[in-house]
Design a protein around this motif. Structure first.
Motif, PDB file in Angstrom:
ATOM      1  N   PRO A  11      13.901   3.690   9.939  1.00 22.15           N
ATOM      2  CA  PRO A  11      13.565   2.736   8.891  1.00 22.15           C
ATOM      3  C   PRO A  11      12.065   2.603   8.674  1.00 22.15           C
ATOM      4  CG  PRO A  11      13.975   1.571  10.922  1.00 22.15           C
ATOM      5  CD  PRO A  11      14.216   3.033  11.211  1.00 22.15           C
ATOM      6  N   SER A  12      11.715   2.015   7.562  1.00 17.73           N
ATOM      7  CA  SER A  12      10.339   1.608   7.349  1.00 17.73           C
ATOM      8  C   SER A  12      10.151   0.244   8.008  1.00 17.73           C
ATOM      9  CB  SER A  12      10.030   1.544   5.854  1.00 17.73           C
ATOM     10  OG  SER A  12       8.662   1.282   5.650  1.00 17.73           O
ATOM     11  N   ASN A  13       8.957  -0.291   7.921  1.00 17.29           N
ATOM     12  CA  ASN A  13       8.707  -1.626   8.479  1.00 17.29           C
ATOM     13  C   ASN A  13       7.698  -2.350   7.596  1.00 17.29           C
ATOM     14  OD1 ASN A  13       5.828  -1.425   9.781  1.00 17.29           O
ATOM     15  ND2 ASN A  13       6.896   0.427  10.490  1.00 17.29           N
ATOM     16  N   ILE A  14       7.670  -3.650   7.710  1.00 22.55           N
ATOM     17  CA  ILE A  14       6.716  -4.448   6.950  1.00 22.55           C
ATOM     18  C   ILE A  14       5.891  -5.286   7.924  1.00 22.55           C
ATOM     19  CG2 ILE A  14       8.471  -6.242   6.541  1.00 22.55           C
ATOM     20  CD1 ILE A  14       7.004  -6.785   3.861  1.00 22.55           C
ATOM     21  N   ALA A  15       4.588  -5.123   7.881  1.00 19.92           N
ATOM     22  CA  ALA A  15       3.704  -5.801   8.826  1.00 19.92           C
ATOM     23  C   ALA A  15       3.461  -7.246   8.404  1.00 19.92           C
ATOM     24  CB  ALA A  15       2.376  -5.056   8.934  1.00 19.92           C
ATOM     25  N   THR A  36      11.081  -4.690  11.357  1.00 21.77           N
ATOM     26  CA  THR A  36      11.693  -3.406  11.044  1.00 21.77           C
ATOM     27  C   THR A  36      12.764  -3.618   9.983  1.00 21.77           C
ATOM     28  OG1 THR A  36      11.344  -2.715  13.333  1.00 21.77           O
ATOM     29  CG2 THR A  36      12.833  -1.376  12.009  1.00 21.77           C
ATOM     30  N   LEU A  37      12.674  -2.860   8.900  1.00 28.93           N
ATOM     31  CA  LEU A  37      13.640  -2.996   7.815  1.00 28.93           C
ATOM     32  C   LEU A  37      14.950  -2.283   8.161  1.00 28.93           C
ATOM     33  CD1 LEU A  37      11.202  -2.430   4.816  1.00 28.93           C
ATOM     34  CD2 LEU A  37      11.879  -4.588   5.883  1.00 28.93           C
ATOM     35  N   THR A  38      15.992  -2.621   7.450  1.00 24.43           N
ATOM     36  CA  THR A  38      17.306  -2.030   7.729  1.00 24.43           C
ATOM     37  C   THR A  38      17.727  -1.034   6.661  1.00 24.43           C
ATOM     38  OG1 THR A  38      18.024  -4.043   8.873  1.00 24.43           O
ATOM     39  CG2 THR A  38      19.744  -2.526   8.164  1.00 24.43           C
ATOM     40  N   PHE A 156      11.336   1.043  16.779  1.00 27.12           N
ATOM     41  CA  PHE A 156      12.051  -0.062  17.411  1.00 27.12           C
ATOM     42  C   PHE A 156      12.690  -0.990  16.369  1.00 27.12           C
ATOM     43  CE2 PHE A 156       8.504   1.213  20.100  1.00 27.12           C
ATOM     44  CZ  PHE A 156       9.182   1.532  21.277  1.00 27.12           C
ATOM     45  N   PRO A 157      13.904  -1.469  16.635  1.00 27.87           N
ATOM     46  CA  PRO A 157      14.564  -2.382  15.703  1.00 27.87           C
ATOM     47  C   PRO A 157      13.980  -3.797  15.770  1.00 27.87           C
ATOM     48  CG  PRO A 157      15.925  -2.066  17.646  1.00 27.87           C
ATOM     49  CD  PRO A 157      14.754  -1.129  17.787  1.00 27.87           C
ATOM     50  N   THR A 158      14.262  -4.580  14.777  1.00 29.96           N
ATOM     51  CA  THR A 158      13.937  -6.013  14.682  1.00 29.96           C
ATOM     52  C   THR A 158      12.443  -6.274  14.510  1.00 29.96           C
ATOM     53  OG1 THR A 158      15.840  -6.464  16.114  1.00 29.96           O
ATOM     54  CG2 THR A 158      14.376  -8.296  15.621  1.00 29.96           C
ATOM     55  N   MET A 159      11.678  -6.248  15.609  1.00 28.01           N
ATOM     56  CA  MET A 159      10.242  -6.495  15.538  1.00 28.01           C
ATOM     57  C   MET A 159       9.518  -5.673  16.598  1.00 28.01           C
ATOM     58  SD  MET A 159       9.826 -10.620  14.920  1.00 28.01           S
ATOM     59  CE  MET A 159       8.083 -10.473  14.488  1.00 28.01           C
ATOM     60  N   SER A 160       8.300  -5.243  16.278  1.00 27.10           N
ATOM     61  CA  SER A 160       7.528  -4.478  17.266  1.00 27.10           C
ATOM     62  C   SER A 160       6.048  -4.800  17.134  1.00 27.10           C
ATOM     63  CB  SER A 160       7.760  -2.974  17.091  1.00 27.10           C
ATOM     64  OG  SER A 160       7.338  -2.551  15.807  1.00 27.10           O
ATOM     65  N   LEU A 161       5.320  -4.484  18.179  1.00 28.53           N
ATOM     66  CA  LEU A 161       3.878  -4.702  18.236  1.00 28.53           C
ATOM     67  C   LEU A 161       3.196  -3.407  18.607  1.00 28.53           C
ATOM     68  CD1 LEU A 161       1.881  -7.592  19.789  1.00 28.53           C
ATOM     69  CD2 LEU A 161       1.480  -5.291  20.648  1.00 28.53           C
ATOM     70  N   SER A 189      16.712 -14.013  11.871  1.00 28.92           N
ATOM     71  CA  SER A 189      17.532 -14.365  10.711  1.00 28.92           C
ATOM     72  C   SER A 189      16.786 -14.129   9.403  1.00 28.92           C
ATOM     73  CB  SER A 189      17.959 -15.842  10.793  1.00 28.92           C
ATOM     74  OG  SER A 189      16.826 -16.698  10.656  1.00 28.92           O
ATOM     75  N   TYR A 190      15.547 -13.669   9.495  1.00 28.07           N
ATOM     76  CA  TYR A 190      14.744 -13.439   8.289  1.00 28.07           C
ATOM     77  C   TYR A 190      15.345 -12.302   7.464  1.00 28.07           C
ATOM     78  CZ  TYR A 190      10.791 -16.508   9.377  1.00 28.07           C
ATOM     79  OH  TYR A 190       9.995 -17.597   9.602  1.00 28.07           O
ATOM     80  N   HIS A 191      15.191 -12.420   6.170  1.00 27.29           N
ATOM     81  CA  HIS A 191      15.705 -11.404   5.245  1.00 27.29           C
ATOM     82  C   HIS A 191      14.584 -11.000   4.306  1.00 27.29           C
ATOM     83  CE1 HIS A 191      18.811  -9.359   2.818  1.00 27.29           C
ATOM     84  NE2 HIS A 191      18.098  -9.748   1.780  1.00 27.29           N
ATOM     85  N   ASP A 192      14.358  -9.722   4.175  1.00 25.23           N
ATOM     86  CA  ASP A 192      13.292  -9.215   3.312  1.00 25.23           C
ATOM     87  C   ASP A 192      13.915  -8.644   2.043  1.00 25.23           C
ATOM     88  OD1 ASP A 192      10.553  -8.539   2.721  1.00 25.23           O
ATOM     89  OD2 ASP A 192      11.122  -6.458   3.048  1.00 25.23           O
ATOM     90  N   SER A 193      13.642  -9.269   0.907  1.00 16.54           N
ATOM     91  CA  SER A 193      14.162  -8.782  -0.373  1.00 16.54           C
ATOM     92  C   SER A 193      13.073  -7.998  -1.093  1.00 16.54           C
ATOM     93  CB  SER A 193      14.619  -9.954  -1.251  1.00 16.54           C
ATOM     94  OG  SER A 193      15.689 -10.645  -0.642  1.00 16.54           O
ATOM     95  N   ILE A 194      13.413  -6.808  -1.562  1.00 18.74           N
ATOM     96  CA  ILE A 194      12.452  -5.926  -2.225  1.00 18.74           C
ATOM     97  C   ILE A 194      12.885  -5.702  -3.673  1.00 18.74           C
ATOM     98  CG2 ILE A 194      11.410  -3.626  -2.237  1.00 18.74           C
ATOM     99  CD1 ILE A 194      11.901  -3.544   0.799  1.00 18.74           C
ATOM    100  N   LEU A 195      12.013  -6.037  -4.586  1.00 21.29           N
ATOM    101  CA  LEU A 195      12.270  -5.810  -6.009  1.00 21.29           C
ATOM    102  C   LEU A 195      11.429  -4.623  -6.461  1.00 21.29           C
ATOM    103  CD1 LEU A 195      13.412  -6.618  -8.793  1.00 21.29           C
ATOM    104  CD2 LEU A 195      11.434  -8.148  -9.045  1.00 21.29           C
TER     105      LEU A 195
END
Length: 206
Positions: A11-15, A36-38, A156-161, A189-195
């Protein structure tokens, strides 16, 4: 000569905490943290074979296809990456590689395709190295970082540093580490919406 095949998805990720520049060989100027995005991912397939007739023992022969079409620009980038880091990829010498890559999102639209594409590539290459054995994620993050700094976090899934900080003893500038077990459950539980307004390549590269 039998072909072997391996497929990996990354996946990609968003910092949410970005790194502001790099030094030396892809080392961060400061630590960064990312989600980490899904659903935004790159899937890469490598078909490989050993053919001394076309690929001498000291060479690596690459064909690269993105979204079903040959892409010389990406091929050149991968060849440079492998050449610059040949000590880590000696197991590829003498192999012919057909690399096919697809994204679940538009390339160069601002969703960090280099993070997902280069980490997916590295996972495939390590799949060749280790066959059916489990891939070491620290090694995968280290090699992904050499290709693209943010790619180190996509392993890494979810979150990474990524980046050395006294707040986390096992953190490193050389590779990212998972922090999924260290954050409050609310972050999971955060959700990232991409338009996506336009599918065209963005005019200013990141």
């Amino acid at each position: 000569m039998d072909d072997n095949q391996i497929i990996k998805r990354s996946p990609s990720n968003i910092a949410i905490v970005k790194y502001w520049g790099k030094h030396d060989k892809q080392l961060p100027n400061n630590p960064s943290i990312s989600f980490t995005l899904t659903n935004c991912f790159t899937e890469t397939k490598i078909t490989y074979s050993k053919d001394i007739v076309t690929t001498p023992e000291h060479n690596i022969n690459i064909d690269f296809y993105f979204e079903g079409k040959e892409n010389e620009k990406f091929k050149t980038k991968i060849e440079k990456y492998l050449h610059d880091n040949e000590d880590y990829f000696s197991f590829l010498k003498g192999l012919k590689l057909r690399i096919e890559s697809t994204n679940s999102f538009p390339h160069s639209s601002g969703i960090a395709s280099s993070a997902s594409s280069m980490s997916a590539l590295v996972l495939c290459l390590l799949g060749i190295k280790y066959k059916d054995a489990e891939i070491n994620l620290q090694e995968a993050s280290f090699l992904s970082r050499l290709a693209s700094g943010s790619a180190s976090r996509s392993i890494f899934p979810t979150m990474s540093l990524w980046g050395k900080t006294p707040s986390l003893p096992n953190s490193s500038d050389e590779y990212a580490v998972s922090i999924a077990d260290l954050v409050d459950p609310v972050f999971k539980s955060y959700h990232d919406s991409i338009l996506i307004v336009k599918k065209k390549k963005k005019s200013v590269s990141s």
